[in-house]
Design an enzyme around this catalytic site. Structure first.
Site, PDB file in Angstrom:
ATOM      1  N   CYS A 130      36.452  41.089  31.141  1.00 32.49           N
ATOM      2  CA  CYS A 130      36.476  40.160  32.283  1.00 32.49           C
ATOM      3  C   CYS A 130      35.698  40.665  33.494  1.00 32.49           C
ATOM      4  CB  CYS A 130      37.930  39.870  32.682  1.00 32.49           C
ATOM      5  SG  CYS A 130      39.002  41.311  32.678  1.00 32.49           S
ATOM      6  N   HIS A 244      39.857  38.349  39.566  1.00 29.40           N
ATOM      7  CA  HIS A 244      39.416  39.703  39.882  1.00 29.40           C
ATOM      8  C   HIS A 244      38.361  39.631  40.987  1.00 29.40           C
ATOM      9  CE1 HIS A 244      41.640  41.005  36.476  1.00 29.40           C
ATOM     10  NE2 HIS A 244      40.683  41.401  35.676  1.00 29.40           N
TER      11      HIS A 244
HETATM   12  O1  3JN Z   1      43.154  44.823  32.766  1.00 28.10           O
HETATM   13  C1  3JN Z   1      42.272  43.987  32.941  1.00 28.10           C
HETATM   14  O2  3JN Z   1      42.110  43.420  34.035  1.00 28.10           O
HETATM   15  C2  3JN Z   1      41.403  43.622  31.818  1.00 28.10           C
HETATM   16  C3  3JN Z   1      41.892  44.163  30.543  1.00 28.10           C
HETATM   17  C4  3JN Z   1      41.282  43.973  29.400  1.00 28.10           C
HETATM   18  C5  3JN Z   1      41.757  44.530  28.153  1.00 28.10           C
HETATM   19  C6  3JN Z   1      43.075  44.963  28.039  1.00 28.10           C
HETATM   20  C7  3JN Z   1      43.519  45.534  26.866  1.00 28.10           C
HETATM   21  C8  3JN Z   1      42.681  45.681  25.782  1.00 28.10           C
HETATM   22  C9  3JN Z   1      40.898  44.632  27.036  1.00 28.10           C
HETATM   23  C10 3JN Z   1      39.507  44.125  27.141  1.00 28.10           C
HETATM   24  O3  3JN Z   1      39.292  42.900  27.132  1.00 28.10           O
HETATM   25  O4  3JN Z   1      38.582  44.932  27.231  1.00 28.10           O
HETATM   26  C11 3JN Z   1      41.368  45.235  25.868  1.00 28.10           C
HETATM   27  C12 3JN Z   1      40.479  45.452  24.696  1.00 28.10           C
HETATM   28  O5  3JN Z   1      40.094  44.488  24.056  1.00 28.10           O
HETATM   29  O6  3JN Z   1      40.172  46.599  24.430  1.00 28.10           O
END
Ligand code: 3JN
Length: 336
Positions: A130, A244
Site C-alpha cells: 500500500c 496512509h
Molecule cells: O501495515 C501496513 O500498513 C501494510 C501492511 C501490509 C502487509 C501486512 C502483512 C503482510 C503485507 C503487504 O501487503 O506487504 C503483508 C505481506 O503480504 O507480506
C-alpha cells in the site's frame, strides 16, 4: 470472447477483500459469476454482493476451473500455497500479498505507472504494498520531468494497514484510555497505538530497517524500473483508522520547480493536487478515506537545493493501496 467474466475473491471477508468486492461493484466490473473464498473458519458464512447473498467457500477445497480472474487477499503464506494452483486452473491471479512481488517472472503493477507490465504475466500478477502504490503514483509524473536520483521517505500509516484486527486494537485502546480503564495489552502492534506513534511496521531485519521499509525500496525500484535508485524509508504507525500519509523527499538530476511539479501532478491520472497552504489546504487522511485518488500537497522546493522537492502524499490504503489497484489491473486486462 465473452464480455462478462467469472471472478473469484479469495479472502473476501477481510478488510481488503470487502473493499475488493465493493470496488468491483462500484466500477460495475462485468461479472458473469462471482465466487468468494476464505479460510475454513469463514466458510459457510454469507456475503452480500449486488443484492445477492453469496456463500463463502473453503479455499482449501475450492476448485478454480472456469474462473477468469482471482483477486487474492489472504496473506503471503496462503498465496504461496494456492496462487500457483489457481493460475494452473486457468485463472489470472491478482495477488495483494508480498509472496510473488519480487519474483522476476511476476509483474508488479500500478496501472498509472507501468500498465504494460501487466500483460507479461504467467498467470500471477502482484499488487504492490500500500505505501509503495500511492508513492509511485505521485513519483511517476515527476520522474518524467527529470530522472530521480534519490528518495527519502517517512510514512504515517493507519491502523487498517494491519487489517480489521489493527483497527479494533486502536479502537479498544482509545476507548480504554478515554474511559479511564486499563489499556488492553497490544497483540497486533508491538506497543499500544492509542495516543502514540510507533516507528515500526512489520519485523526488523539485520540492516536495521523493517520489512515494510525494505518493501518500499525493492518494490519502487521494480515498478519504476530504477534498479539502482538509492531509497531510504522510515515507516511509522499512527493512531489513524484509515489512509496512509507520506512525507517524500526527491532529489532529481536537474532542478524541478514546485510550480512545474504542481502542474505535472495536476495533469497526471489518479492524482488530486490539494495544495494551498495560505488557506490551510493540504491532503488529510479524512479526505482520502473512501475514494480512490492519491492526494498530493505541500509541494515545495528544498530550502537549499533546487534539485530537491518535498511532497505530502495521502491515499486510502484499503482502496488505491490495495483493492482498487487490484481491480484496475483486472480492468486493464479486460480492456486489452
Ligand atoms: O501495515 C501496513 O500498513 C501494510 C501492511 C501490509 C502487509 C501486512 C502483512 C503482510 C503485507 C503487504 O501487503 O506487504 C503483508 C505481506 O503480504 O507480506
Amino acid at each position: 470472447m465473452s464480455n462478462a467474466y467469472s471472478v473469484a475473491v479469495v479472502g473476501g471477508t477481510g478488510a481488503v477483500g470487502r473493499e475488493m468486492l465493493a470496488t468491483l461493484q462500484r466500477h460495475e466490473f462485468p461479472i458473469s459469476q462471482l465466487r468468494i473464498m476464505a479460510s475454513a473458519r469463514s466458510a459457510g458464512t454469507e456475503v452480500e454482493y449486488d443484492g445477492k447473498k453469496i456463500v463463502v467457500e473453503d479455499l482449501e477445497t475450492a476448485q478454480f476451473e472456469g474462473v477468469d480472474y482471482c483477486l487474492m487477499s489472504a496473506g503471503g503464506g496462503i498465496s504461496k500455497t494456492h496462487s500457483p494452483r489457481i493460475a494452473q486452473a486457468g485463472a489470472v491471479v491478482i495477488d495483494n500479498s508480498s509472496a510473488f512481488r519480487m519474483d522476476p517472472e511476476v509483474p508488479l503493477v500500478v496501472p498509472e505507472v507501468n500498465p504494460d507490465a501487466a500483460f507479461k504475466h504467467n498467470g500471477i500478477i502482484a499488487n504492490p504494498n500500500c505505501s509503495t502504490i500511492q508513492m509511485v503514483v505521485a513519483l511517476q509524473p515527476l520522474h518524467e520531468l527529470s530522472p530521480m536520483k534519490r528518495l527519502v521517505i517517512s510514512t504515517y500509516q493507519s491502523a487498517s494497514g494491519a487489517g480489521q484486527k489493527g483497527m479494533w486494537e486502536l479502537w479498544n485502546g482509545v476507548k480504554a484510555r478515554v474511559e479511564g480503564e486499563e489499556e488492553p495489552a497490544p497483540s497486533t502492534f508491538a506497543h499500544p497505538l492509542a495516543f502514540d506513534v510507533l516507528p515500526q511496521i512489520d519485523v526488523f531485519q539485520d540492516n536495521g530497517y523493517t520489512r515494510e521499509e525494505m518493501k518500499m525500496v525493492h518494490e519502487t525500484r521494480k515498478i519504476m524500473d530504477v534498479p539502482e535508485l538509492p531509497i531510504s524509508a522510515t515507516c511509522v504507525r499512527v493512531p489513524v483508522m484509515r489512509s496512509h500519509s507520506e512525507s517524500v523527499t526527491i532529489d532529481f538530476e536537474s532542478p524541478v520547480t514546485a510550480a512545474a511539479a504542481r502542474e505535472a501532478l495536476s495533469n497526471a491520472p489518479g492524482i488530486k493536487v490539494w495544495d494551498d497552504p495560505a488557506n490551510n489546504k493540504y491532503p488529510l487522511a479524512r479526505m482520502a478515506e473512501g475514494n480512490e485518488d492519491t492526494w498530493v500537497g505541500r509541494i515545495r522546493n528544498d530550502v537549499d537545493f533546487p534539485t530537491t522537492l518535498h511532497l505530502w502524499v495521502v491515499s486510502d490504503n484499503l482502496l488505491k493501496g490495495a483493492a482498487s489497484n487490484a481491480v484496475q489491473i483486472a480492468e486493464l486486462l479486460i480492456k486489452a
